[in-house]
Design a protein around this motif. Structure first.
Motif, PDB file in Angstrom:
ATOM      1  N   PHE A  90     -27.909  -8.105  -1.028  1.00 21.99           N
ATOM      2  CA  PHE A  90     -27.539  -7.108  -2.034  1.00 21.99           C
ATOM      3  C   PHE A  90     -27.121  -5.814  -1.339  1.00 21.99           C
ATOM      4  O   PHE A  90     -27.851  -5.272  -0.510  1.00 21.99           O
ATOM      5  N   HIS A  91     -25.949  -5.335  -1.708  1.00 25.44           N
ATOM      6  CA  HIS A  91     -25.379  -4.139  -1.086  1.00 25.44           C
ATOM      7  C   HIS A  91     -25.523  -2.935  -2.002  1.00 25.44           C
ATOM      8  O   HIS A  91     -25.321  -3.029  -3.215  1.00 25.44           O
ATOM      9  N   ILE A  92     -25.832  -1.800  -1.387  1.00 19.74           N
ATOM     10  CA  ILE A  92     -25.726  -0.499  -2.061  1.00 19.74           C
ATOM     11  C   ILE A  92     -24.564   0.205  -1.364  1.00 19.74           C
ATOM     12  O   ILE A  92     -24.603   0.424  -0.151  1.00 19.74           O
ATOM     13  N   ILE A  93     -23.530   0.532  -2.125  1.00 18.34           N
ATOM     14  CA  ILE A  93     -22.289   1.015  -1.519  1.00 18.34           C
ATOM     15  C   ILE A  93     -22.013   2.448  -1.956  1.00 18.34           C
ATOM     16  O   ILE A  93     -22.160   2.795  -3.141  1.00 18.34           O
ATOM     17  N   GLU A  94     -21.598   3.264  -0.999  1.00 21.59           N
ATOM     18  CA  GLU A  94     -21.085   4.600  -1.307  1.00 21.59           C
ATOM     19  C   GLU A  94     -19.718   4.750  -0.656  1.00 21.59           C
ATOM     20  O   GLU A  94     -19.584   4.543   0.560  1.00 21.59           O
ATOM     21  N   VAL A  95     -18.717   5.111  -1.443  1.00 19.11           N
ATOM     22  CA  VAL A  95     -17.390   5.375  -0.915  1.00 19.11           C
ATOM     23  C   VAL A  95     -17.342   6.821  -0.436  1.00 19.11           C
ATOM     24  O   VAL A  95     -17.676   7.742  -1.187  1.00 19.11           O
ATOM     25  N   THR A  96     -16.948   6.999   0.818  1.00 24.00           N
ATOM     26  CA  THR A  96     -16.926   8.346   1.405  1.00 24.00           C
ATOM     27  C   THR A  96     -15.514   8.868   1.638  1.00 24.00           C
ATOM     28  O   THR A  96     -15.339  10.023   2.026  1.00 24.00           O
ATOM     29  N   GLY A  97     -14.517   8.018   1.446  1.00 21.39           N
ATOM     30  CA  GLY A  97     -13.150   8.471   1.637  1.00 21.39           C
ATOM     31  C   GLY A  97     -12.153   7.477   1.070  1.00 21.39           C
ATOM     32  O   GLY A  97     -12.456   6.283   0.920  1.00 21.39           O
ATOM     33  N   GLN A  98     -10.967   7.969   0.739  1.00 23.98           N
ATOM     34  CA  GLN A  98      -9.884   7.119   0.237  1.00 23.98           C
ATOM     35  C   GLN A  98      -8.571   7.621   0.802  1.00 23.98           C
ATOM     36  O   GLN A  98      -8.389   8.826   0.983  1.00 23.98           O
ATOM     37  N   GLN A  99      -7.676   6.705   1.099  1.00 20.49           N
ATOM     38  CA  GLN A  99      -6.362   7.140   1.550  1.00 20.49           C
ATOM     39  C   GLN A  99      -5.316   6.094   1.182  1.00 20.49           C
ATOM     40  O   GLN A  99      -5.590   4.900   1.156  1.00 20.49           O
ATOM     41  N   GLU A 100      -4.126   6.581   0.898  1.00 16.84           N
ATOM     42  CA  GLU A 100      -2.994   5.713   0.593  1.00 16.84           C
ATOM     43  C   GLU A 100      -1.875   6.022   1.567  1.00 16.84           C
ATOM     44  O   GLU A 100      -1.641   7.179   1.917  1.00 16.84           O
ATOM     45  N   PHE A 101      -1.180   4.985   1.998  1.00 20.76           N
ATOM     46  CA  PHE A 101      -0.088   5.151   2.936  1.00 20.76           C
ATOM     47  C   PHE A 101       1.224   5.300   2.164  1.00 20.76           C
ATOM     48  O   PHE A 101       1.504   4.525   1.248  1.00 20.76           O
ATOM     49  N   SER A 102       1.995   6.285   2.546  1.00 26.62           N
ATOM     50  CA  SER A 102       3.273   6.513   1.888  1.00 26.62           C
ATOM     51  C   SER A 102       4.277   5.440   2.309  1.00 26.62           C
ATOM     52  O   SER A 102       4.060   4.694   3.275  1.00 26.62           O
ATOM     53  N   TYR A 103       5.377   5.403   1.588  1.00 26.40           N
ATOM     54  CA  TYR A 103       6.450   4.450   1.907  1.00 26.40           C
ATOM     55  C   TYR A 103       6.922   4.627   3.340  1.00 26.40           C
ATOM     56  O   TYR A 103       7.093   3.642   4.074  1.00 26.40           O
ATOM     57  N   GLU A 104       7.091   5.874   3.772  1.00 22.64           N
ATOM     58  CA  GLU A 104       7.567   6.135   5.132  1.00 22.64           C
ATOM     59  C   GLU A 104       6.548   5.692   6.170  1.00 22.64           C
ATOM     60  O   GLU A 104       6.915   5.256   7.259  1.00 22.64           O
ATOM     61  N   ASP A 105       5.258   5.787   5.825  1.00 25.51           N
ATOM     62  CA  ASP A 105       4.198   5.380   6.762  1.00 25.51           C
ATOM     63  C   ASP A 105       4.279   3.889   7.090  1.00 25.51           C
ATOM     64  O   ASP A 105       3.973   3.479   8.212  1.00 25.51           O
ATOM     65  N   VAL A 106       4.654   3.083   6.099  1.00 23.89           N
ATOM     66  CA  VAL A 106       4.568   1.628   6.271  1.00 23.89           C
ATOM     67  C   VAL A 106       5.923   0.934   6.244  1.00 23.89           C
ATOM     68  O   VAL A 106       5.996  -0.293   6.311  1.00 23.89           O
ATOM     69  N   LYS A 107       6.987   1.698   6.172  1.00 25.95           N
ATOM     70  CA  LYS A 107       8.324   1.117   6.066  1.00 25.95           C
ATOM     71  C   LYS A 107       8.610   0.146   7.204  1.00 25.95           C
ATOM     72  O   LYS A 107       9.067  -0.990   6.971  1.00 25.95           O
ATOM     73  N   ASP A 108       8.355   0.563   8.448  1.00 23.94           N
ATOM     74  CA  ASP A 108       8.638  -0.306   9.601  1.00 23.94           C
ATOM     75  C   ASP A 108       7.771  -1.552   9.583  1.00 23.94           C
ATOM     76  O   ASP A 108       8.231  -2.651   9.931  1.00 23.94           O
ATOM     77  N   ARG A 109       6.509  -1.395   9.167  1.00 28.23           N
ATOM     78  CA  ARG A 109       5.601  -2.539   9.102  1.00 28.23           C
ATOM     79  C   ARG A 109       6.104  -3.571   8.095  1.00 28.23           C
ATOM     80  O   ARG A 109       6.087  -4.776   8.354  1.00 28.23           O
ATOM     81  N   ILE A 110       6.564  -3.104   6.945  1.00 27.01           N
ATOM     82  CA  ILE A 110       7.081  -4.008   5.917  1.00 27.01           C
ATOM     83  C   ILE A 110       8.346  -4.700   6.405  1.00 27.01           C
ATOM     84  O   ILE A 110       8.539  -5.904   6.214  1.00 27.01           O
ATOM     85  N   GLN A 111       9.225  -3.933   7.049  1.00 28.65           N
ATOM     86  CA  GLN A 111      10.475  -4.511   7.556  1.00 28.65           C
ATOM     87  C   GLN A 111      10.189  -5.635   8.541  1.00 28.65           C
ATOM     88  O   GLN A 111      10.802  -6.707   8.477  1.00 28.65           O
ATOM     89  N   ASN A 112       9.235  -5.411   9.447  1.00 26.27           N
ATOM     90  CA  ASN A 112       8.873  -6.451  10.417  1.00 26.27           C
ATOM     91  C   ASN A 112       8.286  -7.677   9.735  1.00 26.27           C
ATOM     92  O   ASN A 112       8.575  -8.811  10.111  1.00 26.27           O
ATOM     93  N   ARG A 113       7.475  -7.430   8.716  1.00 29.03           N
ATOM     94  CA  ARG A 113       6.853  -8.553   7.994  1.00 29.03           C
ATOM     95  C   ARG A 113       7.896  -9.394   7.277  1.00 29.03           C
ATOM     96  O   ARG A 113       7.880 -10.622   7.344  1.00 29.03           O
ATOM     97  N   LEU A 114       8.826  -8.723   6.594  1.00 30.00           N
ATOM     98  CA  LEU A 114       9.875  -9.453   5.886  1.00 30.00           C
ATOM     99  C   LEU A 114      10.793 -10.188   6.852  1.00 30.00           C
ATOM    100  O   LEU A 114      11.258 -11.299   6.571  1.00 30.00           O
ATOM    101  N   ALA A 115      11.050  -9.573   8.010  1.00 27.58           N
ATOM    102  CA  ALA A 115      11.890 -10.227   9.014  1.00 27.58           C
ATOM    103  C   ALA A 115      11.206 -11.484   9.543  1.00 27.58           C
ATOM    104  O   ALA A 115      11.855 -12.519   9.748  1.00 27.58           O
TER     105      ALA A 115
END
Length: 294
Positions: free
Chosen positions: A236-261
């Motif tokens: 049984f886990h007791i969880i506390e979220v201490t941070g959240q972040q989202e990556f912008s399109y520009e942050d992951v654009k190259d990663r997506i391009q490589n994946r699709l390729a």
């Protein structure tokens, strides 16, 4: 840590070529005695004939493969800088050079990282380039993938306390709500000793990295919110979220391009077929006349 190096089967032939070029064995077919016994001698010719019968097709294929790949690497103009960069990329998955060397020794039978660099890395670059040659991914395709998979590009930072039963979990939650320190309670009670020693800290993680019940709860919490007991196969886990972040399109654009390729990339077998077809192979030994009919 990754302990496997992806290498095309065809690349292994490069080392065979190296061994053949450096050979100091007697001239093939000679009657030089290799082994002398009271019941008969073994000559170089006899030894080579037996090898040819048992392994001739495999070895001949590997040598031809190696020559083709070596020529392609020269045609592509692969530089020392590119080879060094690819080698460093491969080594990055290992803790040190000794661990990397042990792995390539076990998988490929090489004696040194320098031997691996000279005989295998250029071939790896050749295959990597050819896999996605001619593949074009449009900006529209990249953005569409991003918008359809937004959850994939978000992460949460969390800490947890793992205990064996729900009653204990509820008792600890009551202590947290009463003002006791989460990190100290994790160090004292968590049966996940790895994270417990760090106050329950798990760092940042994205979807797909944790077991489903834990992940579902963590991604539904706000920063600072404490979960109810979350049951998984570990307890049984007791969880506390201490941070959240989202990556912008520009942050992951190259990663997506490589994946699709990569999704459109040619297979190793397709590349081999193309390379063999370009080499205009003509077999002059009748025993191997159909060996390269692909």
């Amino acid at each position: 840590m990754k302990k496997q190096i992806f290498l095309s089967i065809a690349i292994a032939g490069v080392l065979v070529l190296s061994a053949c070029n450096n050979s100091t064995a007697p001239e093939a077919g000679s009657n030089e005695i290799l082994v002398e016994t009271s019941v008969g001698n073994v000559t170089e010719a006899e030894f080579l004939e037996r090898l040819q019968e048992k392994h001739g097709e495999q070895v001949l294929t590997e040598i031809v493969q190696a020559k083709i790949i070596e020529a392609k690497a020269k045609e592509m103009g692969i530089t020392d800088e590119e080879i060094d960069a690819e080698l460093e990329r491969m080594k990055a998955d290992f803790e040190n050079d000794e661990q990397f060397l042990m792995t390539i020794q076990m998988q490929l039978g090489v004696n040194s990282i320098e031997e691996f660099r000279e005989n295998f890395v250029p071939a790896q670059i050749v295959f990597t380039r050819l896999q996605t040659a001619g593949v074009e991914i449009s900006e529209e395709e990249i953005r569409e993938y991003y918008e359809e998979n937004l959850e994939e590009f978000s992460e949460v930072e969390a800490r947890h306390i793992l205990v064996e039963d729900e009653e204990t979990a509820n008792d600890i939650i009551a202590k947290i709500n009463a003002g006791e320190d989460f990190a100290e309670l994790a160090k004292e009670h968590s049966i996940d000793t790895g994270s417990g020693a760090k106050g329950g800290d798990l760092g940042y993680f994205s979807k797909g990295m944790m077991v489903a019940p834990f992940e579902e709860a963590a991604f539904s919490l706000d920063i600072g919110e404490i979960s109810e007991p979350v049951e998984s196969q570990f307890g049984f886990h007791i969880i506390e979220v201490t941070g959240q972040q989202e990556f912008s399109y520009e942050d992951v654009k190259d990663r997506i391009q490589n994946r699709l390729a990569q999704q459109q990339a040619k297979t190793t077998q397709e590349i081999e077929k193309e390379l063999f077809g370009e080499a205009n192979i003509k077999v002059h030994d009748s025993r191997y006349k159909t060996l390269f009919d692909r």
